[in-house]
Design a protein around this motif. Structure first.
Motif, PDB file in Angstrom:
ATOM      1  N   LYS A 154       0.805  -1.229   0.000  1.00 55.65           N
ATOM      2  CA  LYS A 154       0.000   0.000   0.000  1.00 55.65           C
ATOM      3  C   LYS A 154       0.836   1.276   0.000  1.00 55.65           C
ATOM      4  N   HIS A 155       2.169   1.130  -0.077  1.00 52.99           N
ATOM      5  CA  HIS A 155       3.048   2.289  -0.130  1.00 52.99           C
ATOM      6  C   HIS A 155       4.084   2.110  -1.241  1.00 52.99           C
ATOM      7  N   ASP A 156       4.270   3.142  -2.003  1.00 52.82           N
ATOM      8  CA  ASP A 156       5.288   3.174  -3.043  1.00 52.82           C
ATOM      9  C   ASP A 156       6.228   4.326  -2.746  1.00 52.82           C
ATOM     10  N   ALA A 157       7.536   4.129  -2.907  1.00 45.41           N
ATOM     11  CA  ALA A 157       8.513   5.159  -2.559  1.00 45.41           C
ATOM     12  C   ALA A 157       9.544   5.317  -3.667  1.00 45.41           C
ATOM     13  N   GLU A 158      10.038   6.523  -3.824  1.00 46.22           N
ATOM     14  CA  GLU A 158      11.143   6.752  -4.750  1.00 46.22           C
ATOM     15  C   GLU A 158      12.415   6.081  -4.243  1.00 46.22           C
ATOM     16  N   THR A 159      12.615   6.123  -2.918  1.00 43.05           N
ATOM     17  CA  THR A 159      13.783   5.504  -2.278  1.00 43.05           C
ATOM     18  C   THR A 159      13.338   4.717  -1.057  1.00 43.05           C
ATOM     19  N   ILE A 160      13.794   3.480  -0.958  1.00 48.48           N
ATOM     20  CA  ILE A 160      13.570   2.656   0.232  1.00 48.48           C
ATOM     21  C   ILE A 160      14.928   2.381   0.870  1.00 48.48           C
ATOM     22  N   ILE A 161      15.052   2.710   2.154  1.00 53.80           N
ATOM     23  CA  ILE A 161      16.304   2.489   2.883  1.00 53.80           C
ATOM     24  C   ILE A 161      16.053   1.441   3.961  1.00 53.80           C
ATOM     25  N   LEU A 162      16.724   0.303   3.821  1.00 56.70           N
ATOM     26  CA  LEU A 162      16.605  -0.808   4.763  1.00 56.70           C
ATOM     27  C   LEU A 162      17.707  -0.645   5.811  1.00 56.70           C
ATOM     28  N   VAL A 163      17.313  -0.350   7.063  1.00 60.18           N
ATOM     29  CA  VAL A 163      18.285   0.065   8.067  1.00 60.18           C
ATOM     30  C   VAL A 163      18.680  -1.106   8.984  1.00 60.18           C
ATOM     31  N   GLY A 164      18.959  -2.259   8.392  1.00 58.33           N
ATOM     32  CA  GLY A 164      19.557  -3.360   9.116  1.00 58.33           C
ATOM     33  C   GLY A 164      18.610  -4.381   9.715  1.00 58.33           C
ATOM     34  N   ASP A 165      19.178  -5.555   9.997  1.00 58.96           N
ATOM     35  CA  ASP A 165      18.455  -6.711  10.541  1.00 58.96           C
ATOM     36  C   ASP A 165      17.249  -7.060   9.669  1.00 58.96           C
ATOM     37  N   ILE A 166      17.494  -7.121   8.386  1.00 57.56           N
ATOM     38  CA  ILE A 166      16.440  -7.461   7.433  1.00 57.56           C
ATOM     39  C   ILE A 166      16.195  -8.970   7.467  1.00 57.56           C
ATOM     40  N   VAL A 167      17.246  -9.748   7.347  1.00 57.38           N
ATOM     41  CA  VAL A 167      17.178 -11.201   7.518  1.00 57.38           C
ATOM     42  C   VAL A 167      17.853 -11.551   8.841  1.00 57.38           C
ATOM     43  N   ASP A 168      17.204 -12.355   9.654  1.00 62.28           N
ATOM     44  CA  ASP A 168      17.710 -12.694  10.982  1.00 62.28           C
ATOM     45  C   ASP A 168      18.515 -13.986  10.914  1.00 62.28           C
ATOM     46  N   PHE A 169      19.794 -13.838  10.563  1.00 64.13           N
ATOM     47  CA  PHE A 169      20.653 -15.010  10.469  1.00 64.13           C
ATOM     48  C   PHE A 169      20.907 -15.635  11.839  1.00 64.13           C
ATOM     49  N   TYR A 170      20.804 -14.849  12.932  1.00 60.68           N
ATOM     50  CA  TYR A 170      20.941 -15.405  14.283  1.00 60.68           C
ATOM     51  C   TYR A 170      19.870 -16.459  14.531  1.00 60.68           C
ATOM     52  N   SER A 171      18.627 -16.109  14.265  1.00 61.14           N
ATOM     53  CA  SER A 171      17.520 -17.038  14.504  1.00 61.14           C
ATOM     54  C   SER A 171      17.599 -18.253  13.601  1.00 61.14           C
ATOM     55  N   MET A 172      18.049 -18.040  12.382  1.00 64.48           N
ATOM     56  CA  MET A 172      18.090 -19.135  11.414  1.00 64.48           C
ATOM     57  C   MET A 172      19.151 -20.174  11.745  1.00 64.48           C
ATOM     58  N   LYS A 173      20.089 -19.840  12.626  1.00 66.32           N
ATOM     59  CA  LYS A 173      21.071 -20.825  13.075  1.00 66.32           C
ATOM     60  C   LYS A 173      20.447 -21.886  13.968  1.00 66.32           C
ATOM     61  N   SER A 174      19.421 -21.486  14.713  1.00 69.59           N
ATOM     62  CA  SER A 174      18.817 -22.397  15.683  1.00 69.59           C
ATOM     63  C   SER A 174      17.451 -22.928  15.258  1.00 69.59           C
ATOM     64  N   SER A 175      16.840 -22.323  14.240  1.00 69.79           N
ATOM     65  CA  SER A 175      15.537 -22.801  13.779  1.00 69.79           C
ATOM     66  C   SER A 175      15.436 -22.610  12.273  1.00 69.79           C
ATOM     67  N   HIS A 176      14.566 -23.358  11.660  1.00 72.75           N
ATOM     68  CA  HIS A 176      14.380 -23.294  10.208  1.00 72.75           C
ATOM     69  C   HIS A 176      12.981 -22.765   9.914  1.00 72.75           C
ATOM     70  N   HIS A 177      12.792 -21.520  10.277  1.00 69.65           N
ATOM     71  CA  HIS A 177      11.488 -20.883  10.098  1.00 69.65           C
ATOM     72  C   HIS A 177      11.582 -19.906   8.934  1.00 69.65           C
ATOM     73  N   TRP A 178      10.978 -20.269   7.820  1.00 73.15           N
ATOM     74  CA  TRP A 178      10.961 -19.382   6.655  1.00 73.15           C
ATOM     75  C   TRP A 178       9.677 -19.618   5.872  1.00 73.15           C
ATOM     76  N   PRO A 179       8.570 -19.029   6.322  1.00 73.45           N
ATOM     77  CA  PRO A 179       7.302 -19.202   5.608  1.00 73.45           C
ATOM     78  C   PRO A 179       7.293 -18.432   4.291  1.00 73.45           C
ATOM     79  N   GLU A 180       6.327 -18.727   3.463  1.00 71.50           N
ATOM     80  CA  GLU A 180       6.212 -18.102   2.155  1.00 71.50           C
ATOM     81  C   GLU A 180       6.114 -16.587   2.254  1.00 71.50           C
ATOM     82  N   SER A 181       5.478 -16.084   3.302  1.00 72.11           N
ATOM     83  CA  SER A 181       5.318 -14.634   3.450  1.00 72.11           C
ATOM     84  C   SER A 181       6.663 -13.918   3.553  1.00 72.11           C
ATOM     85  N   HIS A 182       7.682 -14.573   4.113  1.00 69.62           N
ATOM     86  CA  HIS A 182       8.996 -13.963   4.229  1.00 69.62           C
ATOM     87  C   HIS A 182       9.659 -13.871   2.847  1.00 69.62           C
TER      88      HIS A 182
END
Length: 272
Positions: free
Chosen positions: A32-60
């Protein structure tokens, strides 16, 4: 419905791969939002959590796909890695299919003001690491998220909108509030050294917007607890919003020409 257009969008701490990521709300917000510039300010993918669990649903996967689609369609997409996706930092200054990877990024607003964006883990040592971990990643925080998860499910079954129990509990912990204040001060000092008029951070999962001295402190929050984002409108004003079942304006909008707040009442976003 056409997406609501903004000039710039800052989001961070999505924590894709973590079971507490609010990917449903996030997808609705991005659609519902469109932007000229999108700035992703970190912790986009949680590699910490993925070390201990394999949670990656389609929505991600849909979140990443949508961001990449925007980049290929002309949106400038800037990725500033955080501590949970620090592995990406080895690719600084690379361009991955129209995605710019940066350690930090200075954005110029419509009125010519400079906003520097960094994730915020740079300030851990200045804040006092033991206190910061109390709100940003130890066993106690994991327990808070567990309680928040079940609380949210119970509210949903009863027909109530999302409300963050974790954020409420943190707000009542004195040491957490001290850590947040130290973080804010460290961030503002960093902005001053860089000659910026404002700073955008994530990291501590505490969305806020306030003038400290002569600079504007902006924290875009997270999509684990708060579901928040920062927007620069096409008239140059900055807004901090929460996007769940409804959209809430969390602070006064700031007109950057003078760094003075324009009083506004809480209202629904036009895209809600």
């Amino acid at each position: 419905m056409n997406p609501y257009s903004v000039r710039t969008l800052w989001i961070s701490d999505l924590h894709l791969g973590n079971k507490d990521c609010k990917a449903g709300f996030l997808l609705d917000f991005l659609n519902k939002h469109d932007a000229e510039t999108i700035i992703l300010v970190g912790d986009i993918v949680d590699f910490y959590s993925m070390k201990s669990s394999h949670h990656w649903p389609e929505s991600h996967s849909q979140v990443l796909s949508l961001l990449m689609q925007r980049a290929h369609n002309g949106t400038r997409l800037i990725y500033i890695p955080g501590n949970h996706d620090a592995v990406i930092r080895q690719y600084l200054k690379f361009n991955f299919g129209h995605v710019e990877v940066r350690a930090s990024h200075i954005h110029e607003t419509l009125t010519g003001k400079k906003i520097i964006a960094v994730h915020g883990d740079e300030f851990d040592s200045a804040v006092c690491h033991k206190r910061l971990t109390a709100i940003a990643g130890d066993v106690g925080y994991d327990l808070l998220l567990f309680l928040n998860r079940w609380w949210s499910r119970a509210r949903q079954r009863m027909g109530f909108p999302y409300w963050s129990l974790a954020s409420y509990i943190k707000s009542k912990v004195a040491s957490a509030n001290v850590a947040i204040q130290r973080f804010e001060n460290a961030a503002i000092q960093y902005a001053r050294r860089k000659g910026a008029h404002a700073i955008v951070c994530g990291h501590i999962h505490h969305p806020d917007m306030k003038v400290l001295g002569d600079e504007l402190y902006l924290n875009d929050g997270d999509w684990i607890e708060n579901c928040t984002a920062l927007l620069e409108q096409h008239d140059g004003t900055i807004q901090l919003i929460r996007w769940t079942e409804r959209c809430e304006l969390l602070a006064e909008s700031y007109a950057f020409a003078s760094l003075q707040p324009d009083a506004v009442s809480e209202k629904k976003d036009e895209a809600a």
